[in-house]
Write a protein that holds these residues in place. Structure first.
Motif, short mmCIF file in Angstrom:
data_model
loop_
_atom_site.label_atom_id
_atom_site.label_comp_id
_atom_site.label_asym_id
_atom_site.label_seq_id
_atom_site.Cartn_x
_atom_site.Cartn_y
_atom_site.Cartn_z
N GLY A 148 0.86 -1.22 0.06
CA GLY A 148 -0.02 -0.10 0.17
C GLY A 148 0.84 1.34 0.06
N ARG A 149 1.82 1.36 0.97
CA ARG A 149 2.87 2.46 0.84
C ARG A 149 3.44 2.56 -0.54
N ALA A 150 3.89 1.65 -1.03
CA ALA A 150 4.74 1.68 -2.16
C ALA A 150 3.83 2.19 -3.51
N LEU A 151 2.41 1.70 -3.42
CA LEU A 151 1.43 2.13 -4.34
C LEU A 151 1.42 3.67 -4.18
N MET A 152 1.08 4.03 -2.99
CA MET A 152 0.70 5.77 -2.71
C MET A 152 2.16 6.35 -3.08
N VAL A 153 3.27 5.79 -2.60
CA VAL A 153 4.46 6.71 -3.14
C VAL A 153 4.41 6.93 -4.65
N THR A 154 4.22 5.95 -5.34
CA THR A 154 4.17 5.93 -6.80
C THR A 154 2.93 6.81 -7.22
N LEU A 155 1.99 6.86 -6.97
CA LEU A 155 0.65 7.72 -6.93
C LEU A 155 1.19 9.16 -7.15
N GLU A 156 1.90 9.28 -5.58
CA GLU A 156 2.09 10.85 -5.42
C GLU A 156 3.14 11.24 -6.53
N ALA A 157 4.08 10.62 -6.82
CA ALA A 157 5.16 10.92 -7.89
C ALA A 157 4.30 11.34 -9.15
N GLU A 158 3.54 10.28 -9.55
CA GLU A 158 2.86 10.56 -10.71
C GLU A 158 1.95 11.82 -10.81
N ALA A 159 1.32 12.14 -9.60
CA ALA A 159 0.67 13.59 -9.48
C ALA A 159 1.43 14.66 -9.61
N ARG A 160 2.57 14.59 -8.89
CA ARG A 160 3.56 15.55 -9.10
C ARG A 160 3.98 15.79 -10.49
#
Length: 173
Positions: A106-118
């Motif tokens: 879950g953490r890895a998915l959220m970190v990746t999502l945040e990077a894509e949003a940025r």
């Protein structure tokens, strides 16, 4: 462990795996919009009828974590907003298969999502989660803040009560 950004064609190729993931997650008690009975066909229809068209129109991004040859987790970044909200992204359907929990997926998915949003120029992420769920702890550890709580927001998967939901946000700097 492999983490991917999938398009509509890739979702179609992995439709059975995504359907299994959603079905298992709901039957493990996740409040992600569905109630019992929740047959596999309903899980499949969600991916086909709700997610796939939005991927085609570029209204969302779909991330998946593969582990041991299976889709172990997924999250979506909602991007389809009115022009005055083009700076915002919505975290949608963070799901980790019950067989793979407590491994950092879950953490890895959220970190990746945040990077894509940025990368896409988004400066604010929002989400909602059932109040009191472990996901809230994860979101807070990632820097999300509580905006507020709405009581009796959604019917629990078991159909026996109404649960509160917490709205959270994170400013991306």
């Amino acid at each position: 462990m492999s983490l991917y950004l999938l398009d509509a064609k890739a979702l179609t190729r992995h439709l059975d795996s995504f359907s299994d993931l959603l079905h298992a997650t709901v039957h493990a008690g996740a409040s992600v919009g569905f109630v019992y009975p929740f047959p596999p066909e309903e899980a499949r229809a969600f991916w086909q009828d709700k997610v796939r068209p939005s991927l085609r129109s570029k209204g969302r991004r779909l991330f998946a974590m593969e582990l041991e040859g299976r889709i172990a987790g997924t999250v979506q970044l909602g991007l389809d907003h009115f022009p005055n909200q083009a700076h915002r992204g919505e975290v949608m359907k963070l799901l980790v298969h019950p067989d793979f929990r407590r491994r950092g997926i879950g953490r890895a998915l959220m970190v990746t999502l945040e990077a894509e949003a940025r990368r896409l120029g988004r400066s604010l992420l929002t989400l909602d989660t059932r109040s009191g769920d472990p996901a809230g702890t994860l979101y807070r550890s990632l820097g999300f803040e509580l905006a507020g709580e709405i009581p009796d927001y959604a019917l629990a998967p078991e159909g026996d009560r109404l649960d509160a939901t917490s709205y959270m946000y994170k400013r991306l700097r």
